[in-house]
Write a protein that holds these residues in place. Structure first.
Motif, PDB file in Angstrom:
ATOM      1  N   ARG A   1       5.883   0.072   3.094  1.00  0.00           N
ATOM      2  CA  ARG A   1       4.783  -0.382   2.223  1.00  0.00           C
ATOM      3  C   ARG A   1       4.139   0.782   1.478  1.00  0.00           C
ATOM      4  NH1 ARG A   1       2.194  -3.357   7.286  1.00  0.00           N
ATOM      5  NH2 ARG A   1       3.102  -1.426   8.128  1.00  0.00           N
ATOM      6  N   ALA A   2       4.748   1.948   1.547  1.00  0.00           N
ATOM      7  CA  ALA A   2       4.333   3.104   0.749  1.00  0.00           C
ATOM      8  C   ALA A   2       5.406   3.374  -0.292  1.00  0.00           C
ATOM      9  CB  ALA A   2       4.144   4.334   1.633  1.00  0.00           C
ATOM     10  N   SER A   3       4.981   3.755  -1.493  1.00  0.00           N
ATOM     11  CA  SER A   3       5.954   4.060  -2.536  1.00  0.00           C
ATOM     12  C   SER A   3       5.400   5.110  -3.480  1.00  0.00           C
ATOM     13  CB  SER A   3       6.319   2.795  -3.326  1.00  0.00           C
ATOM     14  OG  SER A   3       5.398   2.557  -4.373  1.00  0.00           O
TER      15      SER A   3
ATOM     16  N   ILE B   1       1.907   9.359  -4.159  1.00  0.00           N
ATOM     17  CA  ILE B   1       2.403   8.423  -3.148  1.00  0.00           C
ATOM     18  C   ILE B   1       1.314   7.399  -2.907  1.00  0.00           C
ATOM     19  CG2 ILE B   1       3.096   8.155  -0.740  1.00  0.00           C
ATOM     20  CD1 ILE B   1       4.405  10.864  -0.867  1.00  0.00           C
ATOM     21  N   THR B   2       1.679   6.126  -2.988  1.00  0.00           N
ATOM     22  CA  THR B   2       0.669   5.065  -2.982  1.00  0.00           C
ATOM     23  C   THR B   2       0.852   4.107  -1.809  1.00  0.00           C
ATOM     24  OG1 THR B   2       2.022   3.594  -4.372  1.00  0.00           O
ATOM     25  CG2 THR B   2       0.584   5.172  -5.504  1.00  0.00           C
ATOM     26  N   ASN B   3      -0.242   3.458  -1.456  1.00  0.00           N
ATOM     27  CA  ASN B   3      -0.273   2.403  -0.450  1.00  0.00           C
ATOM     28  C   ASN B   3      -0.192   1.073  -1.185  1.00  0.00           C
ATOM     29  OD1 ASN B   3      -0.883   0.517   1.510  1.00  0.00           O
ATOM     30  ND2 ASN B   3      -2.860   1.433   2.081  1.00  0.00           N
ATOM     31  N   ARG B   4       0.950   0.394  -1.062  1.00  0.00           N
ATOM     32  CA  ARG B   4       1.138  -0.852  -1.802  1.00  0.00           C
ATOM     33  C   ARG B   4       0.443  -2.028  -1.148  1.00  0.00           C
ATOM     34  NH1 ARG B   4       2.031   1.454  -6.215  1.00  0.00           N
ATOM     35  NH2 ARG B   4       2.426  -0.620  -7.068  1.00  0.00           N
ATOM     36  N   GLY B   5      -0.185  -1.789   0.007  1.00  0.00           N
ATOM     37  CA  GLY B   5      -0.880  -2.847   0.725  1.00  0.00           C
ATOM     38  C   GLY B   5      -0.425  -2.894   2.165  1.00  0.00           C
ATOM     39  N   GLY B   6      -1.306  -2.488   3.080  1.00  0.00           N
ATOM     40  CA  GLY B   6      -0.972  -2.513   4.499  1.00  0.00           C
ATOM     41  C   GLY B   6      -0.104  -1.378   4.975  1.00  0.00           C
ATOM     42  N   ALA B   7       0.054  -0.323   4.168  1.00  0.00           N
ATOM     43  CA  ALA B   7       0.875   0.812   4.597  1.00  0.00           C
ATOM     44  C   ALA B   7       0.208   1.558   5.740  1.00  0.00           C
ATOM     45  CB  ALA B   7       1.108   1.761   3.418  1.00  0.00           C
TER      46      ALA B   7
END
Length: 362
Positions: A310-312, A321-327
């Motif tokens: 859930r990270a990309s 580097i981003t938290n796409r939700g719930g990372a």
């Protein structure tokens, strides 16, 4: 980033007195000082210690600046962008290109923050410091902080301890008084970043608006509805390498020269000096290269994620580097390790992370 466990204790400091008291109380335990948290990656496991959150705020013009400038004192917990907005409204030049940088004023000198041609070192006069183990606040000139490209003696680089372990209680800046009307943009770096001609005139407010628009286009202005803004900003520093090594990179890799400081003073013992002045060898030239280019050209495009993570990488900028939700922090760290490995394998360059890590290893 929206990841990380909870600390055992959080202490909020709304004044300098409360900050000093919190540091004294936590001296025998593990402790961590938190500003805005925008440049932080904390582990998923709870932090077994005290987090001291600096919530001091405020800024004020003070005496002491040279002619044509205004000296300003800023509390460490002051929201940085709110302060920048005030300087623009007051016609004070020097930090307008750093509009939109998240976090607090006290964090600015720690890594010599900068953007679009401006760095805090250009305006910083001094900082008010609390050294580890001390209960006194001392004023330290900016020249004694070792300020350099995204670094200072106060910064805790990945895997290293800071040269000077201290907490910033406040900062003092000298800002040029230019007013609010449009004027030619003298700084060549700002003109280049904003695609301006030498004859173009902009007000500080117009520069701020353009910078905010550029940052928003890269996902670098917080937007709760945009997962690309759930990041620590640039996750890796732009590497600074020898010019000879840079020449081995593809020509299209962006690069910028790094100014070298050559020690010009030589001291001789007159009793034994033979009258000859030895030639001082200039240091090897260094070059800063684009970490974002290295990442993308290692085969990692915008939006890249490890399978099931859930990270990309940001869909707008490969350096975030981003938290796409719930990372989780582990997912963020795993992606960072993979990025470092790919770049090192492709170009022989090890990327160093920019955020402060708490309980995280790469």
């Amino acid at each position: 980033m929206g990841v990380g466990g909870e600390p055992s204790l959080i202490v909020d400091a709304y004044s300098r007195e409360q900050l000093v008291a919190a540091l004294v109380d936590a001296a025998d335990d593990d402790w961590f000082v938190l500003g805005g948290g925008s440049n932080l990656l904390a582990a998923d496991e709870p932090f077994d210690g005290t987090v001291i959150r600096i919530l001091t705020s405020g800024f004020a013009p003070i005496d002491g600046a040279p002619e044509g400038f205004q000296r300003v004192s800023v509390e460490a917990g002051q929201n940085w962008d709110e302060f920048v907005a005030w300087t623009v409204a007051e016609g004070l030049q020097g930090v307008e290109a750093m509009s939109g940088i998240p976090g607090t004023a006290g964090a600015a000198p720690i890594q010599n923050v900068g953007a679009y041609g401006q760095e805090i070192v250009q305006t910083l006069v001094s900082v008010d410091l609390i050294d580890e183990g001390s209960s006194e606040i001392v004023e330290v000139p900016a020249a004694e902080l070792g300020l350099g490209p995204r670094t200072s003696d106060l910064k805790r680089h990945y895997g290293e301890e800071p040269i000077r372990n201290a907490v910033i209680a406040g900062i003092t800046l000298d800002l040029r008084v230019v007013g609010t009307d449009p004027t030619p943009v003298a700084d060549e770096r700002i003109r280049g970043a904003l695609s301006l001609l030498e004859t173009d005139a902009l007000s500080l407010a117009e520069i701020r608006d353009r910078v905010l628009a550029i940052r928003a286009s890269k996902g670098m202005v917080l937007d709760p509805s945009d997962a690309d803004t759930r990041s620590a900003g640039s996750f890796f520093n732009n590497p600074i390498i020898a010019e000879a090594d840079a020449r081995r990179l593809p020509a299209e890799c962006p690069r910028w020269p790094v100014d070298e400081v050559v020690e010009a003073v030589q001291v001789f013992d007159l009793a034994t000096w033979d009258g000859q002045v030895p030639r001082v060898a200039a240091p090897a030239s260094r070059v800063k290269v684009s970490a974002a280019w290295l990442i993308e050209n290692s085969g990692l495009p915008k939006g890249f994620a490890l399978h099931g993570s859930r990270a990309s990488l940001s869909t707008k900028h490969t350096l975030a580097i981003t938290n796409r939700g719930g990372a989780t922090a582990d997912e963020v760290a795993a992606l960072a390790r993979y990025v470092r490995t790919r770049v090192a394998s492709e170009y022989g360059i090890t990327l160093n992370p920019e955020p402060v890590f708490v309980g995280v290893e790469l």
